[in-house]
Design a protein around this motif. Structure first.
Motif, PDB file in Angstrom:
ATOM      1  N   ARG A   1       0.849  -1.193   0.000  1.00  0.00           N
ATOM      2  CA  ARG A   1       0.000   0.000   0.000  1.00  0.00           C
ATOM      3  C   ARG A   1       0.882   1.240   0.000  1.00  0.00           C
ATOM      4  O   ARG A   1       2.062   1.164   0.337  1.00  0.00           O
ATOM      5  CB  ARG A   1      -0.952  -0.006   1.190  1.00  0.00           C
ATOM      6  CG  ARG A   1      -0.321  -0.434   2.498  1.00  0.00           C
ATOM      7  CD  ARG A   1      -1.289  -0.268   3.660  1.00  0.00           C
ATOM      8  NE  ARG A   1      -0.999  -1.169   4.761  1.00  0.00           N
ATOM      9  CZ  ARG A   1      -1.479  -1.008   6.003  1.00  0.00           C
ATOM     10  NH1 ARG A   1      -2.265  -0.003   6.284  1.00  0.00           N
ATOM     11  NH2 ARG A   1      -1.175  -1.859   6.966  1.00  0.00           N
ATOM     12  N   LEU A   2       0.294   2.372  -0.361  1.00  0.00           N
ATOM     13  CA  LEU A   2       1.062   3.616  -0.415  1.00  0.00           C
ATOM     14  C   LEU A   2       1.264   4.162   0.982  1.00  0.00           C
ATOM     15  O   LEU A   2       0.309   4.274   1.750  1.00  0.00           O
ATOM     16  CB  LEU A   2       0.343   4.648  -1.277  1.00  0.00           C
ATOM     17  CG  LEU A   2       0.664   4.584  -2.768  1.00  0.00           C
ATOM     18  CD1 LEU A   2      -0.124   5.644  -3.527  1.00  0.00           C
ATOM     19  CD2 LEU A   2       2.172   4.785  -3.008  1.00  0.00           C
TER      20      LEU A   2
ATOM     21  N   GLY B   1       5.469   8.736  -0.627  1.00  0.00           N
ATOM     22  CA  GLY B   1       5.550   7.911  -1.831  1.00  0.00           C
ATOM     23  C   GLY B   1       6.164   6.537  -1.587  1.00  0.00           C
ATOM     24  O   GLY B   1       6.475   5.823  -2.539  1.00  0.00           O
TER      25      GLY B   1
ATOM     26  N   ARG C   1       6.210   2.545  -0.506  1.00  0.00           N
ATOM     27  CA  ARG C   1       5.267   1.431  -0.593  1.00  0.00           C
ATOM     28  C   ARG C   1       5.560   0.516   0.581  1.00  0.00           C
ATOM     29  O   ARG C   1       6.725   0.185   0.840  1.00  0.00           O
ATOM     30  CB  ARG C   1       5.421   0.688  -1.916  1.00  0.00           C
ATOM     31  CG  ARG C   1       5.106   1.621  -3.092  1.00  0.00           C
ATOM     32  CD  ARG C   1       4.765   0.869  -4.360  1.00  0.00           C
ATOM     33  NE  ARG C   1       5.810  -0.051  -4.733  1.00  0.00           N
ATOM     34  CZ  ARG C   1       5.609  -1.110  -5.526  1.00  0.00           C
ATOM     35  NH1 ARG C   1       4.394  -1.385  -5.977  1.00  0.00           N
ATOM     36  NH2 ARG C   1       6.614  -1.887  -5.856  1.00  0.00           N
TER      37      ARG C   1
ATOM     38  N   SER D   1      10.413   5.522  -2.267  1.00  0.00           N
ATOM     39  CA  SER D   1      10.175   6.048  -3.607  1.00  0.00           C
ATOM     40  C   SER D   1      11.520   6.487  -4.165  1.00  0.00           C
ATOM     41  O   SER D   1      12.500   6.631  -3.427  1.00  0.00           O
ATOM     42  CB  SER D   1       9.236   7.239  -3.532  1.00  0.00           C
ATOM     43  OG  SER D   1       9.900   8.312  -2.894  1.00  0.00           O
TER      44      SER D   1
END
Lengths: 137, 137
Positions: B106-107, B111, B113, B133
């Motif tokens: 999920r985010l 940014g 994950r 990210s």
């Protein structure tokens, strides 16, 4: 004063199974199991970045880690922070009235000096301080 | 596959008191408290070496961290490991039948994950995986 996370200690029922899990699932390489008689554990460590994870299985139910397992079950047991000067940190903690397990440093593995802050004194987290020996730096 | 300890999450009843403790006793500088509505927490972070410690106070008793506090009391809540490729690690965990909270990433903040491995699947330790990210690298 906190240089880095030196290691995390995890309490486990079955050291071999836990080591295999980390090896298979995360590709780390836990070291051979070592008995630390004084602490009543058999332990295996692996590196994650700049820190270590220590898997600890009690040698007997009537040891600190054995009692921890009976009370809380498997999982996180303690965090150890590397400090440059353990005396300075202990003095600061005492000044602030923080509940300590060790009022004075004790000798740890590889010439380190260590002391534990009581979980009651650190918002529920058993917190170890580790000062490396000159050799270990 | 585990690059480093990205952060440790500690569950606390009183974020301000916990932040003050770490500031006074260890000379760290917790950031300002931020509400993370989605997680039902108010959080403050400080750096230790290459890692962060996240102090988390629930916004309400009926949140994951609120229920954790009611069940377990204050203390260590989760560890987050930075990984280079979260898909690769999740695939490996699934292949090994490890109990996951998140089957897919999920985010997360900035940014990132993220995905959680269930404590049942990781010897009692709630374990988060974090892929940065490109901006955060």
């Amino acid at each position: 004063m906190l240089e880095k996370i030196h290691h995390l200690g995890y309490a486990v029922e079955d050291l071999e199974a836990a080591a295999r899990f980390y090896e298979r699932s995360f590709g780390v390489a836990p070291g051979g199991a070592e008995t630390v008689g004084e602490q009543g554990i058999v332990a295996s460590m692996f590196r994650v970045g700049d820190s270590l994870i220590e898997l600890m299985q009690p040698t007997h139910p009537d040891t600190p880690v054995g009692r921890f397992l009976a009370r809380r079950g498997e999982g996180f047991h303690h965090v150890a922070f590397e400090v440059a000067d353990i005396e300075v940190v202990l003095a600061e903690l005492k000044k602030n009235g923080v509940d300590l397990v060790d009022e004075e440093p004790r000798l740890g593995a590889g010439g380190t000096r260590t002391a534990f802050v009581h979980p009651k004194g650190a918002f529920g987290v058993l917190t170890e301080l580790v000062e490396l020996s000159d050799r270990g730096r």
